[in-house]
Write an enzyme that holds these catalytic residues in place. Sequence first.
Site, short mmCIF file in Angstrom:
data_model
loop_
_atom_site.label_atom_id
_atom_site.label_comp_id
_atom_site.label_asym_id
_atom_site.label_seq_id
_atom_site.Cartn_x
_atom_site.Cartn_y
_atom_site.Cartn_z
N GLU A 188 -1.36 -0.44 -5.17
CA GLU A 188 -0.44 -1.33 -5.90
C GLU A 188 -0.28 -2.68 -5.20
O GLU A 188 0.80 -3.06 -4.76
CB GLU A 188 0.93 -0.64 -6.07
CG GLU A 188 0.84 0.62 -6.93
CD GLU A 188 2.20 1.24 -7.26
OE1 GLU A 188 3.15 1.03 -6.51
OE2 GLU A 188 2.29 1.94 -8.29
N GLU A 384 -2.47 7.22 -10.68
CA GLU A 384 -1.08 7.69 -10.54
C GLU A 384 -0.44 7.68 -11.91
O GLU A 384 -0.55 6.68 -12.64
CB GLU A 384 -0.24 6.77 -9.64
CG GLU A 384 -0.43 6.96 -8.18
CD GLU A 384 0.57 6.16 -7.36
OE1 GLU A 384 1.74 6.02 -7.78
OE2 GLU A 384 0.16 5.66 -6.30
C1 BGP Z 1 4.07 4.26 -6.82
C2 BGP Z 1 3.58 4.52 -5.42
C3 BGP Z 1 3.63 5.93 -4.94
C4 BGP Z 1 4.71 6.73 -5.57
C5 BGP Z 1 5.00 6.49 -7.01
C6 BGP Z 1 6.26 7.12 -7.53
O1 BGP Z 1 4.70 3.03 -6.86
O2 BGP Z 1 2.26 4.08 -5.26
O3 BGP Z 1 3.55 5.97 -3.56
O4 BGP Z 1 5.55 7.40 -4.80
O5 BGP Z 1 5.05 5.13 -7.31
O6 BGP Z 1 7.35 6.42 -7.03
P1 BGP Z 1 8.60 7.13 -6.38
O7 BGP Z 1 8.06 7.97 -5.28
O8 BGP Z 1 9.46 6.05 -5.88
O9 BGP Z 1 9.21 7.93 -7.44
#
Ligand code: BGP
Length: 487
Positions: A188, A384
Amino acid sequence: MRFPNNFLWGGAIAANQCEGAWNIDGKGMSVADVAMFKPNVDKKDYVSQWHVSPEDIAKAKQSDDVVYYAKRHGNDFYHHYEEDIALFAEMGFKTLRLSIAWTRIFPNGNEDEPNEKGLAFYDKVFKCLRDHGIEPLVTLSHYEMPIYLVEAYEGWASREVVDMFVKFCQVCFKRYKGLVKYWLTFNEIDSVFRHPFTTVGIIEENYPNKDKAEEAIYKALHHQLLASALATKYAKQIIPEAQVGCMVTKTLTYPETCNPEDIYLAYKDNRMNLLYTDVQVRGKYPLWIKKYFADKGFDIPMLEGDEEIIAAYTVDFISFSYYMSMVQSINAEKREKVGGNLATGVKNPYLDTSEWGWQIDPKGLEISLLDLYDRYQKPLWIVENGLGYNDKIEEDGTIQDDYRIEYFASHFKAIAAAIAQGVEVMGYTSWACIDLVSASTSQMSKRYGFIYVDADDYNQGTYKRMKKKSFDWYKQVIATNGESLYE
Ligand code: BGP
C-alpha cells in the site's frame, strides 16, 4: 471455467502482524513494535489509532510490554508456522502472501552484514511452503521499517534509506532465489499520506508546517518509488524468473450525486489513487503531479538518473488491496460519516458497514478491476480483501462465520464478473487467512481469518488454532476453482 486454471487462490499475512517474537534471534525494533493497542480510543477513529508521537517512541523503547504493544506478540506465527502452513495447505492454498521483516535481516537497517538467524527463519518458512506446494508471494516492505532509521535518518525522507533498503532486497533475492519467484515491493505505497509514520517513518511532530510535512512525504514517496524500481532491477538480475508487482490500496471513490462538482471531487480522488500505479506501471510521473510540485514550490530531489531508473524498471503486474469504496461530496461537512482505514468519509446509503465502519461493496471490486485493467492492460492480483469481525465461539466450540462466507462469496463473484469481461486476474489472497493483530487498531478481536487464534486484545489465551465454518467453505471454493459458488 469462470476462473483460469492456474488461478492462485490463497491468503495473506504480514510479518509484523503475525510473527511475534519481536526481540528474539537478533530481531531489531520496527515501527510496528512501537504501535499500541488503545482500548480507550474509538475503533473508528482512524487518525488517532495510527498516530505515534516522539514520546510514544521513547516510551516504547523503554518498555518490554507485549500486551499493549500487540504487534510484538502477533499470533506467534514465528513458533506456529509449520502448523499454520499445514492448515493453509489443507484448505488447498496455491499461494501465501507474507512479508519479510526487514528488522530480522538488518536489525537497525544499516548494518554491514545481515543477521543469519533472521535469514534462516525465512529459509524454513519458504521451504515449508514449497513442501506443501504453496507458492510464496513475498512483500519486501509491509509497514516494518527499522525504528533506528526513523530516528537517525528521518525515515524515507532521507535518500540514504534507499541504498539500505535495496541492499536488504539484494540479500533476500540472493538467499531466496529458487524458493521465491513472486515479489511485491511496498505494501500500500499510497498509504504514505494516511499514516506517514508507519509507511515511511515520518514523524508528524517534526513538521509543524503542513506544507513542509507534505513536501517531506512526497520526498519519501519518491525514494520508495525509486527503491521499488531498483528492487525490480535486482530481482530480475538475480532471479531471472522473478515476477515483481507493485501494491496499492484501491480506493474507488464515487460522487455523491451527478452534480459535476461532486464528480470533479471524486475524479480527483481517483486520479490521486492512480498516481502510484501510473509511476510504477508506466514508468513516469504524470504531468499533473509535476505541475503540482512546481505550484507548491516543493523541492523533490530527483537526482540524475532517477527518472531513467523509474522508466526502465516498471512492474510485471499490479497487486492491490480492496476493502471498501468511498464517497465524495461538496456537502461532505453536512453528511453522516463512516470510519475506515482509509479516511473518514461520507456514508454511502446503499452499502452496509462493518463494526469498524468499513463499507462493504463487492460491485466496487468489479469496477476496480475493470478500471485498472482498462488503464494499464497489466495482470492484476487481489492481494488483500476480507472482513474484520469479532467472531464468537459457540457453546459447541464451533465458529459460525456465515457473514464472512457471504462477504467472500459476493467478492469472488465480482472477480469472476470482471474476468468474464476479459480482465486478467492472476490470483486472490484473502486478508488475513488466519487471525492476527490489526494494522490500524492493534486488536486481536478484529478477526479476518478462516482460522481462529485463541488470544484476545489483552494477550490472554492459548494461541490454539481453530477452524471457522469459512475454512471448509473456502476449501471447497478452491477445490472447485470457484464453481462451488454457483451451486
Ligand atoms: C491493510 C494493510 C494490512 C491490514 C489490512 C486490514 O491496510 O495492508 O496490513 O491489516 O489493511 O486492516 P486492519 O488490520 O487495520 O483491519
